[in-house]
Design a protein around this motif. Sequence first.
Motif, PDB file in Angstrom:
ATOM      1  N   GLY A   1      39.396  23.141  53.937  1.00 54.97           N
ATOM      2  CA  GLY A   1      38.225  22.478  54.490  1.00 54.97           C
ATOM      3  C   GLY A   1      36.949  22.834  53.743  1.00 54.97           C
ATOM      4  N   GLY A   2      37.081  23.285  52.497  1.00 49.24           N
ATOM      5  CA  GLY A   2      35.918  23.616  51.701  1.00 49.24           C
ATOM      6  C   GLY A   2      35.327  24.987  51.998  1.00 49.24           C
ATOM      7  N   VAL A   3      36.033  25.828  52.743  1.00 51.10           N
ATOM      8  CA  VAL A   3      35.545  27.153  53.087  1.00 51.10           C
ATOM      9  C   VAL A   3      36.275  28.188  52.244  1.00 51.10           C
ATOM     10  CG1 VAL A   3      35.319  28.871  54.913  1.00 51.10           C
ATOM     11  CG2 VAL A   3      34.997  26.454  55.431  1.00 51.10           C
ATOM     12  N   VAL A   4      35.508  29.037  51.575  1.00 54.89           N
ATOM     13  CA  VAL A   4      36.075  30.139  50.811  1.00 54.89           C
ATOM     14  C   VAL A   4      36.178  31.333  51.748  1.00 54.89           C
ATOM     15  CG1 VAL A   4      35.701  31.676  48.853  1.00 54.89           C
ATOM     16  CG2 VAL A   4      35.056  29.276  48.688  1.00 54.89           C
ATOM     17  N   ARG A   5      37.334  31.976  51.774  1.00 55.99           N
ATOM     18  CA  ARG A   5      37.545  33.102  52.685  1.00 55.99           C
ATOM     19  C   ARG A   5      37.684  34.402  51.908  1.00 55.99           C
ATOM     20  NH1 ARG A   5      37.802  31.066  57.618  1.00 55.99           N
ATOM     21  NH2 ARG A   5      38.670  28.994  57.890  1.00 55.99           N
ATOM     22  N   LEU A   6      37.031  35.431  52.432  1.00 54.82           N
ATOM     23  CA  LEU A   6      37.111  36.776  51.865  1.00 54.82           C
ATOM     24  C   LEU A   6      37.914  37.643  52.823  1.00 54.82           C
ATOM     25  CD1 LEU A   6      33.394  37.220  50.802  1.00 54.82           C
ATOM     26  CD2 LEU A   6      35.292  36.449  49.412  1.00 54.82           C
ATOM     27  N   HIS A   7      38.934  38.283  52.313  1.00 52.27           N
ATOM     28  CA  HIS A   7      39.838  39.063  53.154  1.00 52.27           C
ATOM     29  C   HIS A   7      40.094  40.409  52.504  1.00 52.27           C
ATOM     30  CE1 HIS A   7      43.094  39.773  55.977  1.00 52.27           C
ATOM     31  NE2 HIS A   7      43.867  40.101  54.966  1.00 52.27           N
ATOM     32  N   ARG A   8      40.022  41.484  53.272  1.00 45.13           N
ATOM     33  CA  ARG A   8      40.308  42.834  52.779  1.00 45.13           C
ATOM     34  C   ARG A   8      41.788  43.121  53.011  1.00 45.13           C
ATOM     35  NH1 ARG A   8      40.491  47.665  55.571  1.00 45.13           N
ATOM     36  NH2 ARG A   8      40.268  49.495  54.275  1.00 45.13           N
TER      37      ARG A   8
ATOM     38  N   LEU B   1      30.254  40.079  47.656  1.00 41.51           N
ATOM     39  CA  LEU B   1      30.868  38.842  47.176  1.00 41.51           C
ATOM     40  C   LEU B   1      30.417  37.633  47.996  1.00 41.51           C
ATOM     41  CD1 LEU B   1      34.455  40.145  46.438  1.00 41.51           C
ATOM     42  CD2 LEU B   1      32.793  39.322  44.763  1.00 41.51           C
ATOM     43  N   GLN B   2      30.197  37.834  49.286  1.00 39.69           N
ATOM     44  CA  GLN B   2      29.726  36.742  50.126  1.00 39.69           C
ATOM     45  C   GLN B   2      28.378  36.236  49.630  1.00 39.69           C
ATOM     46  OE1 GLN B   2      28.971  37.719  54.260  1.00 39.69           O
ATOM     47  NE2 GLN B   2      29.138  35.586  54.875  1.00 39.69           N
ATOM     48  N   SER B   3      27.458  37.132  49.339  1.00 40.84           N
ATOM     49  CA  SER B   3      26.143  36.703  48.864  1.00 40.84           C
ATOM     50  C   SER B   3      26.237  36.058  47.482  1.00 40.84           C
ATOM     51  CB  SER B   3      25.158  37.870  48.860  1.00 40.84           C
ATOM     52  OG  SER B   3      25.561  38.848  47.929  1.00 40.84           O
ATOM     53  N   LEU B   4      27.088  36.602  46.599  1.00 42.44           N
ATOM     54  CA  LEU B   4      27.244  36.026  45.264  1.00 42.44           C
ATOM     55  C   LEU B   4      27.804  34.607  45.321  1.00 42.44           C
ATOM     56  CD1 LEU B   4      28.726  39.076  43.328  1.00 42.44           C
ATOM     57  CD2 LEU B   4      26.455  38.088  43.047  1.00 42.44           C
ATOM     58  N   LEU B   5      28.823  34.402  46.161  1.00 41.21           N
ATOM     59  CA  LEU B   5      29.432  33.078  46.257  1.00 41.21           C
ATOM     60  C   LEU B   5      28.508  32.085  46.954  1.00 41.21           C
ATOM     61  CD1 LEU B   5      33.077  34.163  47.074  1.00 41.21           C
ATOM     62  CD2 LEU B   5      32.287  33.046  44.987  1.00 41.21           C
ATOM     63  N   GLN B   6      27.738  32.528  47.938  1.00 38.98           N
ATOM     64  CA  GLN B   6      26.787  31.633  48.598  1.00 38.98           C
ATOM     65  C   GLN B   6      25.693  31.196  47.629  1.00 38.98           C
ATOM     66  OE1 GLN B   6      25.699  33.919  52.059  1.00 38.98           O
ATOM     67  NE2 GLN B   6      27.236  32.907  53.340  1.00 38.98           N
ATOM     68  N   GLN B   7      25.296  32.071  46.711  1.00 45.14           N
ATOM     69  CA  GLN B   7      24.314  31.699  45.695  1.00 45.14           C
ATOM     70  C   GLN B   7      24.867  30.627  44.764  1.00 45.14           C
ATOM     71  OE1 GLN B   7      23.294  35.324  43.683  1.00 45.14           O
ATOM     72  NE2 GLN B   7      22.111  36.118  45.416  1.00 45.14           N
ATOM     73  N   ARG B   8      26.176  30.588  44.607  1.00 44.21           N
ATOM     74  CA  ARG B   8      26.816  29.574  43.762  1.00 44.21           C
ATOM     75  C   ARG B   8      27.095  28.283  44.525  1.00 44.21           C
ATOM     76  NH1 ARG B   8      29.373  31.341  38.888  1.00 44.21           N
ATOM     77  NH2 ARG B   8      28.873  33.512  38.472  1.00 44.21           N
ATOM     78  N   GLY B   9      26.757  28.244  45.814  1.00 42.90           N
ATOM     79  CA  GLY B   9      26.877  27.014  46.581  1.00 42.90           C
ATOM     80  C   GLY B   9      28.140  26.875  47.412  1.00 42.90           C
ATOM     81  N   TYR B  10      28.926  27.922  47.561  1.00 41.42           N
ATOM     82  CA  TYR B  10      30.151  27.862  48.351  1.00 41.42           C
ATOM     83  C   TYR B  10      29.858  28.218  49.807  1.00 41.42           C
ATOM     84  CZ  TYR B  10      32.690  27.844  43.936  1.00 41.42           C
ATOM     85  OH  TYR B  10      33.181  27.525  42.694  1.00 41.42           O
ATOM     86  N   ARG B  11      30.623  27.630  50.730  1.00 42.63           N
ATOM     87  CA  ARG B  11      30.599  28.045  52.139  1.00 42.63           C
ATOM     88  C   ARG B  11      31.591  29.186  52.263  1.00 42.63           C
ATOM     89  NH1 ARG B  11      32.378  23.253  55.412  1.00 42.63           N
ATOM     90  NH2 ARG B  11      32.639  24.895  56.950  1.00 42.63           N
ATOM     91  N   VAL B  12      31.118  30.349  52.697  1.00 43.57           N
ATOM     92  CA  VAL B  12      31.937  31.559  52.679  1.00 43.57           C
ATOM     93  C   VAL B  12      32.063  32.120  54.079  1.00 43.57           C
ATOM     94  CG1 VAL B  12      32.191  33.861  51.701  1.00 43.57           C
ATOM     95  CG2 VAL B  12      31.090  32.071  50.367  1.00 43.57           C
ATOM     96  N   LYS B  13      33.291  32.533  54.428  1.00 40.81           N
ATOM     97  CA  LYS B  13      33.545  33.222  55.691  1.00 40.81           C
ATOM     98  C   LYS B  13      34.329  34.487  55.396  1.00 40.81           C
ATOM     99  CE  LYS B  13      33.623  29.415  58.938  1.00 40.81           C
ATOM    100  NZ  LYS B  13      34.403  28.726  59.962  1.00 40.81           N
ATOM    101  N   ILE B  14      33.958  35.564  56.086  1.00 38.32           N
ATOM    102  CA  ILE B  14      34.715  36.803  55.987  1.00 38.32           C
ATOM    103  C   ILE B  14      35.795  36.754  57.060  1.00 38.32           C
ATOM    104  CG2 ILE B  14      34.626  39.291  56.259  1.00 38.32           C
ATOM    105  CD1 ILE B  14      31.828  39.233  55.091  1.00 38.32           C
ATOM    106  N   SER B  15      37.056  36.906  56.641  1.00 33.17           N
ATOM    107  CA  SER B  15      38.153  36.836  57.592  1.00 33.17           C
ATOM    108  C   SER B  15      38.905  38.150  57.608  1.00 33.17           C
ATOM    109  CB  SER B  15      39.096  35.685  57.234  1.00 33.17           C
ATOM    110  OG  SER B  15      39.714  35.930  55.996  1.00 33.17           O
ATOM    111  N   GLY B  16      39.572  38.414  58.687  1.00 31.84           N
ATOM    112  CA  GLY B  16      40.357  39.638  58.803  1.00 31.84           C
ATOM    113  C   GLY B  16      39.495  40.837  59.131  1.00 31.84           C
ATOM    114  N   GLY B  17      40.101  41.999  59.145  1.00 31.72           N
ATOM    115  CA  GLY B  17      39.429  43.223  59.552  1.00 31.72           C
ATOM    116  C   GLY B  17      39.062  44.086  58.470  1.00 31.72           C
TER     117      GLY B  17
END
Length: 113
Positions: free
Chosen positions: A35-42, A97-113
């Motif tokens: 859905g156009g959302v980039v997810r960051l997961h640890r 990484l969230q701030s870096l990707l948002q600066q590039r125009g991506y919609r970013v969500k942090i997922s997981g714990g």
Amino acid sequence: RRLVYSTDGGRLCPECQQPVAACACGDRRPTTAAGGVVRLHRETAGRSGKAVTLITGLPLAGDELKTLARALKKACGVGGAVKGGDIEIQGDRRAHLQSLLQQRGYRVKISGG
């Protein structure tokens, strides 16, 4: 009547709602199903307890993905790799990484714990 769910046609293009094999969008078809959302997961599983940040859902492939991975690794000052269309960055760098990707125009969500 509106069709709610069917498996007759296989996967459908999210833009034109046609089967992917007969898609009218062609090269304009989105490459991600997230859905156009980039997810960051640890993740630490299978890494001897060491954390890795996984970046999934990027609508890039090939050299574009490698170029983005190189830029993100350099900005974080750590190593990483591209595996199976996802980017792995060493350490828990989700906030940076969230701030870096948002600066590039991506919609970013942090997922997981």
